[in-house]
Design an enzyme around this catalytic site. Structure first.
Site, mmCIF file in Angstrom:
data_model
loop_
_atom_site.group_PDB
_atom_site.id
_atom_site.type_symbol
_atom_site.label_atom_id
_atom_site.label_comp_id
_atom_site.label_asym_id
_atom_site.label_seq_id
_atom_site.Cartn_x
_atom_site.Cartn_y
_atom_site.Cartn_z
ATOM 1 N N ARG A 137 -9.592 7.892 -1.004
ATOM 2 C CA ARG A 137 -10.550 8.271 0.036
ATOM 3 C C ARG A 137 -11.482 9.352 -0.482
ATOM 4 O O ARG A 137 -11.136 10.120 -1.390
ATOM 5 C CB ARG A 137 -9.816 8.786 1.276
ATOM 6 C CG ARG A 137 -9.004 7.716 1.981
ATOM 7 C CD ARG A 137 -8.470 8.249 3.290
ATOM 8 N NE ARG A 137 -9.503 8.312 4.289
ATOM 9 C CZ ARG A 137 -9.641 7.417 5.271
ATOM 10 N NH1 ARG A 137 -8.790 6.419 5.404
ATOM 11 N NH2 ARG A 137 -10.622 7.535 6.136
ATOM 12 N N THR A 146 -8.302 3.544 8.498
ATOM 13 C CA THR A 146 -9.532 2.743 8.510
ATOM 14 C C THR A 146 -9.753 2.116 9.886
ATOM 15 O O THR A 146 -8.965 1.292 10.332
ATOM 16 C CB THR A 146 -9.443 1.633 7.444
ATOM 17 O OG1 THR A 146 -8.878 2.190 6.259
ATOM 18 C CG2 THR A 146 -10.796 1.057 7.152
ATOM 19 N N GLU A 157 -10.793 -9.614 3.595
ATOM 20 C CA GLU A 157 -9.528 -9.191 4.194
ATOM 21 C C GLU A 157 -9.787 -9.014 5.688
ATOM 22 O O GLU A 157 -10.613 -8.176 6.089
ATOM 23 C CB GLU A 157 -9.021 -7.886 3.566
ATOM 24 C CG GLU A 157 -7.691 -7.474 4.198
ATOM 25 C CD GLU A 157 -6.966 -6.390 3.408
ATOM 26 O OE1 GLU A 157 -7.018 -6.415 2.162
ATOM 27 O OE2 GLU A 157 -6.339 -5.546 4.048
ATOM 28 N N HIS A 192 -5.703 3.594 -1.728
ATOM 29 C CA HIS A 192 -7.021 3.896 -1.175
ATOM 30 C C HIS A 192 -7.415 5.300 -1.630
ATOM 31 O O HIS A 192 -6.818 6.283 -1.196
ATOM 32 C CB HIS A 192 -6.942 3.814 0.362
ATOM 33 C CG HIS A 192 -8.257 4.014 1.053
ATOM 34 N ND1 HIS A 192 -8.396 3.881 2.408
ATOM 35 C CD2 HIS A 192 -9.489 4.334 0.594
ATOM 36 C CE1 HIS A 192 -9.658 4.111 2.747
ATOM 37 N NE2 HIS A 192 -10.339 4.395 1.665
ATOM 38 N N HIS A 248 0.863 6.389 1.672
ATOM 39 C CA HIS A 248 1.603 7.404 2.431
ATOM 40 C C HIS A 248 2.755 8.043 1.668
ATOM 41 O O HIS A 248 3.339 9.019 2.146
ATOM 42 C CB HIS A 248 2.011 6.844 3.790
ATOM 43 C CG HIS A 248 0.789 6.550 4.616
ATOM 44 N ND1 HIS A 248 -0.205 7.490 4.782
ATOM 45 C CD2 HIS A 248 0.360 5.426 5.237
ATOM 46 C CE1 HIS A 248 -1.183 6.955 5.499
ATOM 47 N NE2 HIS A 248 -0.867 5.703 5.779
ATOM 48 N N ARG A 266 -7.367 12.685 0.770
ATOM 49 C CA ARG A 266 -6.275 13.205 1.610
ATOM 50 C C ARG A 266 -4.908 12.689 1.180
ATOM 51 O O ARG A 266 -3.902 13.293 1.471
ATOM 52 C CB ARG A 266 -6.525 12.873 3.079
ATOM 53 C CG ARG A 266 -6.421 11.407 3.401
ATOM 54 C CD ARG A 266 -6.487 11.180 4.883
ATOM 55 N NE ARG A 266 -7.838 11.345 5.404
ATOM 56 C CZ ARG A 266 -8.259 10.752 6.519
ATOM 57 N NH1 ARG A 266 -7.434 10.034 7.231
ATOM 58 N NH2 ARG A 266 -9.499 10.895 6.928
ATOM 59 N N HIS A 277 -3.668 -4.425 8.022
ATOM 60 C CA HIS A 277 -3.802 -3.285 8.923
ATOM 61 C C HIS A 277 -2.865 -3.386 10.122
ATOM 62 O O HIS A 277 -2.939 -4.322 10.896
ATOM 63 C CB HIS A 277 -5.231 -3.045 9.420
ATOM 64 C CG HIS A 277 -5.468 -1.578 9.627
ATOM 65 N ND1 HIS A 277 -5.027 -0.908 10.731
ATOM 66 C CD2 HIS A 277 -6.030 -0.647 8.807
ATOM 67 C CE1 HIS A 277 -5.318 0.373 10.600
ATOM 68 N NE2 HIS A 277 -5.922 0.562 9.448
ATOM 69 N N ASN A 318 0.844 -1.192 0.000
ATOM 70 C CA ASN A 318 0.000 0.000 0.000
ATOM 71 C C ASN A 318 0.888 1.254 0.000
ATOM 72 O O ASN A 318 1.709 1.434 0.896
ATOM 73 C CB ASN A 318 -0.898 -0.029 1.246
ATOM 74 C CG ASN A 318 -1.827 1.168 1.329
ATOM 75 O OD1 ASN A 318 -1.424 2.298 1.088
ATOM 76 N ND2 ASN A 318 -3.071 0.930 1.679
ATOM 77 N N GLU A 376 -8.682 0.312 -2.853
ATOM 78 C CA GLU A 376 -9.515 0.328 -1.643
ATOM 79 C C GLU A 376 -10.459 1.505 -1.776
ATOM 80 O O GLU A 376 -10.038 2.601 -2.161
ATOM 81 C CB GLU A 376 -8.647 0.566 -0.409
ATOM 82 C CG GLU A 376 -8.003 -0.669 0.123
ATOM 83 C CD GLU A 376 -7.135 -0.344 1.334
ATOM 84 O OE1 GLU A 376 -7.328 0.707 1.972
ATOM 85 O OE2 GLU A 376 -6.249 -1.141 1.614
#
Ligand code: PXP
Length: 241
Positions: free
Chosen positions: A47, A103, A153, A45, A12, A51, A194, A9, A72
């Site tokens: 969102r 999340t 998941e 993801h 970031h 963000r 996660h 992922n 995602e």
């Protein structure tokens, strides 16, 4: 032995870019480095508040990436439209709250049956595999099966927090293990994600029914010191050791 997969992922990378309003570091570059380093898929993801990952990132990464792209997204009509247009290889439906840092918790499938059912149907018509991000609860797995999801998941956040705080993880681990076993028996592919670190991944990867790990924050954090390539190689080794 079945080779376990690593999904990287890269949200970031976009968080860092957006913090300065610059056009670097590039999420696309991170996706390509992840691909070269042996990642089995890349996760982003998108969102609702944009963000980190933005619509242009999704478009660009989908166009250039050769390994599967896992998108995602929340269970909204806006996101469904975007997914149908961009056709990622997989979609993972996640709950989303505007004010959360990340999340929190799994999907409330029972409360959102109608919309989740519609989204799964529409995505599967376009050959997009659908995963549901859920808590390790038998009832949610049953509902995922009824809704014809391809994968679940399992949320490992609680387990990872307990482990980081030096508390007992026995109950949390057992819940994940039992859920993975049950989901696999129902014919669902089982993923986990996660909060995973080297230490927690090493423990969770002993659960043989889990075939894929989706990891973000820790990978990007370690990359600051050791680089994305080395970090991915280390995780690949851990999940298949
Ligand atoms: N899986 C899902 C469904 C997520 O929402 C996230 C966080 O975006 C992850 C995995 C990765 O979590 P982390 O960044 O804590 O590794």
């Amino acid at each position: 032995m079945i080779i376990k997969k690593l999904g990287v992922n890269i949200d970031h990378v976009a968080t860092i870019r957006n913090a300065r309003g610059e056009n670097y570091p590039s999420p696309l570059k991170a996706a390509i480095v992840a691909q070269k380093s042996g990642a089995d898929s890349v996760t982003i993801h998108l969102r609702e508040d944009r963000r980190h990952i933005r619509d242009e990132d999704l478009k660009l990464i989908k166009r250039k990436l050769k390994i599967p792209l896992n998108l995602e997204m929340s269970s909204s009509n806006e996101m469904l439209k975007i997914a149908l247009k961009n056709k990622p290889n997989f979609v993972c439906l996640v709950p989303e709250k505007r004010k959360e840092i990340t999340t929190e918790g799994g999907l409330n499938i029972k409360k959102n049956m109608k919309i989740i059912k519609k989204i799964i149907k529409k995505l599967k018509e376009k050959k997009i595999r659908v995963s549901l991000f859920i808590e390790a609860k038998i009832n949610d797995i049953k509902l995922a099966k009824i809704l014809k999801a391809d994968c679940v998941e399992l949320h490992t956040g609680n387990f990872c927090n307990l482990l980081n705080d030096g508390k007992s993880t026995k109950h949390s681990y057992q819940k994940i293990k039992n859920s993975a076993n049950y989901a696999k028996k129902l014919g669902l592919e089982v993923h986990a994600g996660h909060g995973l670190t080297y230490k927690s991944t090493k423990i969770i990867s002993k659960i043989k029914e889990i075939s894929e790990f989706n990891i973000g924050h820790f990978i990007i954090s370690e990359s600051i010191f050791f680089g994305l390539n080395k970090t991915i190689l280390k995780f690949k080794k851990i999940i298949n050791s």
